[in-house]
Design an enzyme around this catalytic site. Structure first.
Site, PDB file in Angstrom:
ATOM      1  N   ARG A  30      30.605  50.317  40.393  1.00  0.00           N
ATOM      2  CA  ARG A  30      30.010  50.634  38.982  1.00  0.00           C
ATOM      3  C   ARG A  30      28.614  50.475  38.915  1.00  0.00           C
ATOM      4  NH1 ARG A  30      30.912  46.904  33.937  1.00  0.00           N
ATOM      5  NH2 ARG A  30      29.068  45.860  35.007  1.00  0.00           N
ATOM      6  N   HIS A  41      49.678  18.444  48.943  1.00  0.00           N
ATOM      7  CA  HIS A  41      48.443  19.132  48.741  1.00  0.00           C
ATOM      8  C   HIS A  41      48.160  20.201  49.821  1.00  0.00           C
ATOM      9  CE1 HIS A  41      44.089  19.923  49.541  1.00  0.00           C
ATOM     10  NE2 HIS A  41      44.156  19.853  48.540  1.00  0.00           N
ATOM     11  N   ASP A  52      33.541  44.513  26.552  1.00  0.00           N
ATOM     12  CA  ASP A  52      32.530  45.198  25.514  1.00  0.00           C
ATOM     13  C   ASP A  52      33.273  45.983  24.564  1.00  0.00           C
ATOM     14  OD1 ASP A  52      29.787  44.585  26.373  1.00  0.00           O
ATOM     15  OD2 ASP A  52      29.863  45.926  28.144  1.00  0.00           O
ATOM     16  N   CYS A  66      39.351  47.244  33.293  1.00  0.00           N
ATOM     17  CA  CYS A  66      38.774  46.223  34.297  1.00  0.00           C
ATOM     18  C   CYS A  66      37.929  45.403  33.660  1.00  0.00           C
ATOM     19  CB  CYS A  66      37.769  47.037  35.054  1.00  0.00           C
ATOM     20  SG  CYS A  66      36.264  48.102  34.502  1.00  0.00           S
TER      21      CYS A  66
END
Ligand code: PEP
Ligand code: MG
Length: 763
Positions: A541, A402, A663, A710
């Site tokens: 943005r 770990h 989009d 992006c």
């Protein structure tokens, strides 16, 4: 997908339903590799059970307003969430299905022992991020126990560390699901882990294997230091054998896992014979070839037969693949005066800090930022403290324990298996940890620079790429950590996260006459980020909250319209023109930050047509931002109209574009990106979408402006990154956890391009 499915019914494309673990098990099973059979209770079963029982709503209220930095409160609330899940009464139909699958799996016997594993699933999120956070239950037997273990697996989604992680990484608790593979147990004589590369140096010419007697869990738990072997991938010769004496092993006796002694004559024996090592390595290579990516594989031998229990991509591919370190203890350099300890090199970074000696989980609060965490062995509860440390040193464990895995993920130094760190090192001592060589020195030793295989400060970047690699950033507080990575800048800084953090609707500030207060708050967040990135560009943005999201901010109701379909509604550039108040405040903030930091630039989202862009550009001009020649003005290309008329948009006057593939894919395919029902139809690899990407990159190149991307796509699909590079994209912006692997992919893609061009040249 059904609630319960066989391994044979799933493959690598089913991660959404069966998690990374489940998908890989299916894939391996169908490849006819020796995988113990099993079935998977899918994430659909989880989601429908927790929502129909009202459990999710109760958990939502338990977690409401929780400050995860308060460990006591976090633990209490986590327990309460887990109780809620364990209380669920499974629907009869699901119960029956699980019983039937378990019965079939057991046949011809009645009830076999199974391992109940769990695997978090999340739409759009790389699976690896959740690795190791959920529980596994070994040696479960009987239908009732299996169902209990399934509920316990679901509950593990709300362990304190998992809640902490999701909050830190900004994942929505309720969009993360969990799938539960139930797999026949193998009771191995020997088991372990195989990496199809060197997990510490990323040298891909070799396969590394770690092996112990009994169940492999003790390797990851780090309580046993395993044998370490290395095999050359081309010649299949064993190049390194490091045999470690093993005194205890984990075995199943009468249904329970017990730690038993390894009998004396066996303790120093080589755990796997040479023949078996090579057999295993060959299978490792086959699996890697199948996935086109280095793999981290769990395996077991029982009665001389090999089983592959699990495989997953290596998640810590860093840029230092050219690094060569000393590979075994026998090869370490001569002892220096100040040398305190030797162990296995586990994460190739060198760091100096103050020792914080941790005897148990309860003492973790002692660890301060910049300390070296010294302990017997870490476990997932240690992660929040590990994040503060610059290095980890443990008594026990190998390179796949770990501590080793997490250190590599965090990019901090780590030496494991020193045997006596907790005895030799004292609280407050200043030490230097060389994680590349497995050495711990007193103070800040004057190590010969040549000896430093890899130093964080030197920021070695063997993989320089022509295509820039940017990161998508959300939270200012993560900026310093991410800026330390091998990235060329921020390709998308979403305003929405900062607005959400401020928490009050920007118009409420205006209404209360507190315009400057809002600008100040926004500027503060921005400054933290741009400062962390120094001279590297940060593309801010402008706000792209939809009206329903803005409503969630304090005072939001009053200022936002009620829309049936906000995704296609009052958002993006149109808002700035119709009611410029908020946008103007954003411009003010940018302007004030740019007085000190000229690396901050602006990008406009969701521009529906050319005149919108012109109108927004005018606002930016009026704010005076174009007075500075270094200022860059970008537009997102995320509506089909942007791609179709790209040349006209460019003529308005922009320095660069960035493809918003989320989009753009939604709008080209007519598929709501947030709608579960049609999620199977949403893919950025659709031919029509790829056509648009290519056209956009080529058009930007021809017009002489920069082109980036992006959206989520390149963080998920390496093959898309390869294509974008081959078309000539200027930069690619990915999520923080995809930084290292994407640099590697870009490097390889560019290399291929150059080779191909050379070959053509020779024709
Ligand atoms: C996109 O649409 O691809 C994008 C990056 O913007 P967002 O996801 O914020 O809409
Ligand atoms: Mg978008």
């Amino acid at each position: 997908m059904e609630d319960v499915v066989w391994f044979s019914e799933v493959g690598k494309d089913d991660t959404k339903s069966v998690g990374g673990k489940g998908a890989n098990l299916g894939e391996l099973y169908n490849l006819k590799l020796p995988v113990p059979n099993g079935f998977i209770v899918t994430s659909q079963a989880y989601f429908s059970s927790v929502s129909s029982s009202g459990t999710l709503d109760r958990i939502r209220s338990i977690l409401y307003g929780l400050d995860v930095e308060n460990p006591l409160l976090l633990e209490t609330k986590a327990k309460a969430c887990q109780q809620e899940i364990k209380k669920i009464k499974l629907q009869t139909l699901l119960q029956k299905k699980i019983d039937k699958f378990y019965e079939k799996l057991s046949a011809p016997q009645r009830s076999v022992f199974v391992a109940v594993r769990s695997s978090a699933t999340a739409e759009d999120l790389p699976q690896a991020s959740f690795a190791g956070q959920q529980s596994t239950f070994l040696n479960v037997r009987g239908a009732r126990e299996v169902k209990e273990a399934i509920l316990a697996s679901w509950a593990s989604l709300f362990e304190a560390r998992a809640i902490f992680y999701r909050v830190q990484e900004n994942f929505d608790h309720f969009r993360v699901g969990i799938a539960v593979p139930v797999q026949k147990m193998v009771q191995p004589e020997v088991s372990g882990v195989m990496f199809t590369l060197d997990p510490v140096t990323n040298n891909k010419d070799k396969i590394t294997i770690e092996a112990i007697f009994g169940l492999g869990e003790l390797i990851v738990a780090g309580s046993v230091t395993p044998d370490h072997y290395e095999i050359d991938k081309r010649s299949f010769k064993i190049t390194i054998k490091n045999i470690v004496s093993q005194e205890k092993q984990l075995v199943k006796t009468k249904g329970a896992n017990k730690i038993l002694a390894v009998s004396k004559p066996f303790q120093r024996v080589q755990k796997l014979s040479d023949d078996k090592l090579i057999e295993l390595a060959r299978i490792g290579q086959k699996i890697e070839k199948h996935y086109y990516f280095p793999q981290d594989i769990e395996w077991a031998y029982k009665g001389g037969k090999l089983y592959i229990v699990q495989t997953r991509p290596v998640t810590t591919l860093t840029q230092n693949s050219k690094l060569k370190t000393q590979n075994s203890r026998s090869q370490l350099p001569p002892t220096s005066n100040q040398l305190l300890l030797r162990g296995a090199p586990a994460s190739p970074v060198i760091a100096t800090g103050r020792v914080s000696l941790i005897k148990s989980k309860k003492e973790l609060y002692k660890v301060q930022k910049g300390d070296v965490l010294v302990t017997e062995m870490t476990n997932p509860d240690f992660v929040p403290a590990m994040k503060k440390a610059v290095a980890i040193v443990t008594d026990r464990g190998g390179r796949t324990s770990h501590a080793a895995i997490v250190s590599r993920e965090l990019g901090i130094a780590c030496v494991v298996g020193t045997g006596e760190a907790t005895k030799k090192l004292k609280d407050g001592m200043i030490i230097t940890v060389d994680g590349a060589k497995g050495l711990v020195f007193k103070g800040k030793p004057a190590i010969d620079k040549k000896d430093l295989a890899f130093s964080k400060n030197k920021n070695l970047k063997p993989h320089k790429t022509a295509t820039k690699l940017y990161v998508n950033l959300a939270e200012p507080y993560l900026a310093p950590q991410i800026a330390a990575k091998d990235v060329d800048g921020v390709g998308l800084l979403r305003a929405e996260f900062m607005l959400a953090q401020i928490g009050v609707h920007p118009k409420k500030f205006l209404e209360d006459g507190q315009k400057n207060k809002f600008i100040e708050k926004l500027s503060q967040g921005l400054s933290t980020i741009v400062h962390a990135f120094g001279r590297r560009p940060v593309i801010y943005r402008a706000s792209d909250l939809k009206s329903n999201e803005y409503k969630g901010l304090k005072g939001g109701d009053k200022f936002e319209p009620k829309e049936a379909n906000p995704m296609l509604g009052y958002r993006g550039a149109f808002r700035y023109i119709k009611d410029p108040d908020i946008f103007k405040m954003e411009l003010e903030a940018i302007k004030s930050v740019r007085e000190k930091h000229s690396n901050l630039h602006l990008m406009i989202p969701y521009v529906r047509n050319v005149s919108e862009l012109a109108a927004v550009r005018k606002l930016v001009e009026e704010a005076g931002l174009f007075k500075d020649d270094y200022f860059k003005f970008w537009m997102m290309v995320e509506i089909p109209s942007n791609a179709i008329l790209l040349n006209q948009f460019i003529k308005v006057g922009i320095d660069g574009i960035s493809i918003g593939s989320n989009d753009l894919t939604m709008l080209i395919l007519g598929t709501d990106r947030d709608n579960e029902e049609v999620a199977s139809e949403f893919t950025e690899l659709d031919e029509a979408v790829l056509w648009a990407f290519k056209k956009i990159v080529k058009t930007a190149n021809a017009a002489g402006i920069t082109c980036s991307i992006c959206g989520q796509a390149p963080s998920i699909y390496p093959e898309l990154t390869e294509k974008l590079v081959s078309w000539g994209i200027t930069s690619i912006s990915v999520n923080p956890d995809a930084i290292d692997s994407t640099r590697e992919i870009i490097y390889q893609a560019e290399h291929e391009l150059v080779t191909r061009n050379q070959n053509h040249g020779n024709d």
